[in-house]
Design a protein around this motif. Structure first.
Motif, mmCIF file in Angstrom:
data_model
loop_
_atom_site.group_PDB
_atom_site.id
_atom_site.type_symbol
_atom_site.label_atom_id
_atom_site.label_comp_id
_atom_site.label_asym_id
_atom_site.label_seq_id
_atom_site.Cartn_x
_atom_site.Cartn_y
_atom_site.Cartn_z
ATOM 1 N N ALA A 155 1.535 -24.950 65.986
ATOM 2 C CA ALA A 155 0.216 -25.553 65.778
ATOM 3 C C ALA A 155 0.341 -26.818 64.929
ATOM 4 N N LEU A 183 -4.478 -21.313 60.861
ATOM 5 C CA LEU A 183 -4.911 -21.772 62.179
ATOM 6 C C LEU A 183 -6.418 -21.976 62.266
ATOM 7 N N GLU A 223 -3.110 -26.202 69.430
ATOM 8 C CA GLU A 223 -2.085 -25.243 69.842
ATOM 9 C C GLU A 223 -1.584 -25.702 71.207
#
Length: 558
Positions: free
Chosen positions: A364, A398, A429
């Motif tokens: 990510a 995230l 992502e």
């Protein structure tokens, strides 16, 4: 020979000659190199072609302008034209003024005949030898003494550039040549005559060291730009018994303004309490000459101080600019299937706009753009703090909403009242082609689809960072496709204004993006920068500009 006179930057006022084809830019390979961040490495070229001088833009990011008109490719230039490359300004001259007596040829006399010498004059004794004949001895000696004084004062003032050293030396000379004077002082003021303050004073040994200057006398000297002489204060009808010069027992006073280039810089005063001492009109004549010399030297010292302060300030700004740029990414990330680009331009040397690429995890990448309220140093300092705080909170997280929630809590504890930050954070992502976006009062990102259609990504709006402590920031998810580009930007883009007050605007930004996405993210941002430069046409901007673009390669797979 054509020349360019530099009008802005550290070399302002300098003139450079153009030798044939001349390339101007930041690169060391350029013929004229300038350390100016708004210049491209190879910004523009000036050359003589087809009987005229022309300037060609070499694909610069911030544009080339002639008399505030953008140069699309190439344009002719003439004597007196104003040229702007980024923020650097010049005046172009084809026929610069020739130096005085530039065509005088100097040769040695080869003849054998000896030229007659009318009179040898010793340098040391030149004053005495040049005085007119027939002067009485006393008058001659007095004139010689005072002419020597003027010569000495001029020499002293010519060798001293600091005002704090200048004034004591002048007072020493004045007390030396005026034995009648017991005390002397110099006062300086603002250009409008206000805020008159003493900067130097001197008294003879054994006399009262307290020197009182009459406010009304000083006001008259500065206000009327004329000198005041009183040979005998006690009998001078201009001063009533309550006047300062009378109450403090002064018997003789000379006070003259220091005037340089029609501006009053202050005054010089000599006085004495001894009833046997009196200043004469001849004394005043010389005193006025010294005051004039002192004013000229003081004006030069002020200009020197201002120039040095400006140079130091410019150096500090350049250092601050380099430090601020060190907080920005050195290069765009490299990622299979994706390309990235960024652009940053401060309205001043340093600013409060911010962008970053943060490696959140192996799978990510965080992409963020922010705008700190305000401009200049204060905004830049908060930008530096924002950069470090963002990297701290984003590592391993995230959820951009969670990152902004923690970031807001940290910033709101320390930000000054009235300061805030608008910011958007996207977490990419790449394997899933998923963007998760959270915004703190920032402009929505723009999506350019592979077919050229441009739209705003729908995000959950929220208030800027630092406004309130306990705020939860939401987030939205978007899937990107092959050929898509996503652009984050600050309001300096859409609020770029031309001289008529017309903003660049979101709709124009969308049109530029729609027609400029085929060449990848760098080409897209360059097209936006050129469009802004053409729209503003040299009109100074008041807001910083930051842009980040990510593009999904056409051949990228799932």
């Amino acid at each position: 020979m054509p020349t360019l006179k530099i009008l802005t930057g550290l070399q302002s006022g300098a003139t450079v000659s153009l030798q044939g084809e001349t390339v101007i830019g930041r690169s060391r390979s350029a013929d004229l190199q300038f350390e100016e961040k708004t210049l491209s490495r190879q910004h523009a070229k000036i050359e003589f072609s087809d009987g005229q001088w022309r300037i060609t833009d070499l694909g610069s990011s911030n544009g080339t302008f002639v008399n505030d008109t953008p140069v699309r490719a190439s344009a002719s230039i003439q004597d007196g034209d104003a040229i702007r490359l980024g923020d650097l300004r010049f005046t172009f001259s084809v026929e610069p003024a020739e130096a005085m007596a530039s065509h005088v040829n100097v040769t040695w006399d080869t003849g054998n005949k000896r030229a007659p010498i009318l009179e040898n004059v010793s340098v040391d004794d030149h004053i005495e030898q040049l005085l007119p004949k027939g002067l009485e001895k006393d008058a001659s000696e007095l004139m010689i003494k005072r002419l020597r004084l003027l010569s000495e004062v001029a020499e002293i003032l010519g060798n001293v550039i600091e005002a704090e050293k200048l004034f004591p030396k002048v007072l020493e000379k004045l007390l030396d040549v005026y034995p009648e004077a017991e005390r002397g002082c110099i006062m300086v003021c603002e250009p409008d005559g206000s805020n008159l303050q003493p900067v130097a004073a001197l008294a003879r040994p054994g006399v009262e060291h307290q020197m009182s200057v009459s406010r009304s006398l000083a006001k008259e000297v500065v206000g009327t730009r004329s000198a005041v002489l009183s040979a005998d204060v006690s009998g001078d009808q201009r001063f009533d018994p309550q006047h300062t010069v009378v109450r403090f027992g002064l018997r003789t006073v000379m006070c003259a303004p220091m005037i340089c280039e029609d501006t009053v810089l202050g005054l010089i005063q000599l006085d004495s309490s001894n009833p046997e001492n009196q200043f004469s009109r001849a004394d005043m004549a010389l005193f006025l000459g010294i005051a004039g010399h002192t004013a000229l030297a003081f004006g030069k010292a002020r200009l020197h101080d201002q120039l040095m302060a400006q140079i130091l300030f410019q150096k500090d700004l350049q250092l601050a600019e380099r430090i601020q740029h060190s907080f920005l990414p050195k290069a765009s990330p490299k990622m299979t299937g994706y390309r990235f680009a960024a652009s940053y331009l401060a309205a001043r040397h340093i600013g409060g706009d911010y962008y970053d690429f943060v490696q959140i995890s192996d799978s990510a990448l965080g992409i963020t753009v922010g705008d700190v309220s305000g401009k200049g140093v204060s905004a830049a300092l908060y930008m530096a703090k924002l950069s470090s705080e963002m990297r701290f909170h984003a590592r391993g997280c995230l959820s951009p909403g969670a990152v902004l929630t923690e970031l807001n809590r940290s910033l709101s504890e320390e930000m000054e009242s009235g300061m805030f930050v608008t910011l958007a954070l996207m977490v990419l992502e790449p394997e899933k082609r998923r963007l998760t976006i959270s915004s703190a009062g920032h402009l929505p990102p723009l999506l350019r689809a592979s077919d050229g259609a441009v739209s705003e990504l729908q995000i959950k709006g929220n208030i800027p960072l630092g406004a309130f402590e306990d705020i939860h920031y939401g987030e939205t998810e978007h899937m990107v496709q092959a050929g898509d580009s996503v652009i984050l930007y600050t309001d300096g883009v859409t609020e770029a204004m031309n001289k008529d007050g017309v903003l660049f605007g979101t709709e124009q930004l969308k049109r530029v993006i729609a027609s400029s996405g085929e060449g990848g993210p760098e080409a897209l941002l360059s097209a936006v920068s050129r469009a802004i430069a053409e729209h503003t046409a040299g009109f100074p901007q008041s807001d910083d500009v930051a842009m980040v673009c990510l593009s999904v390669d056409q051949e990228s797979g799932n």
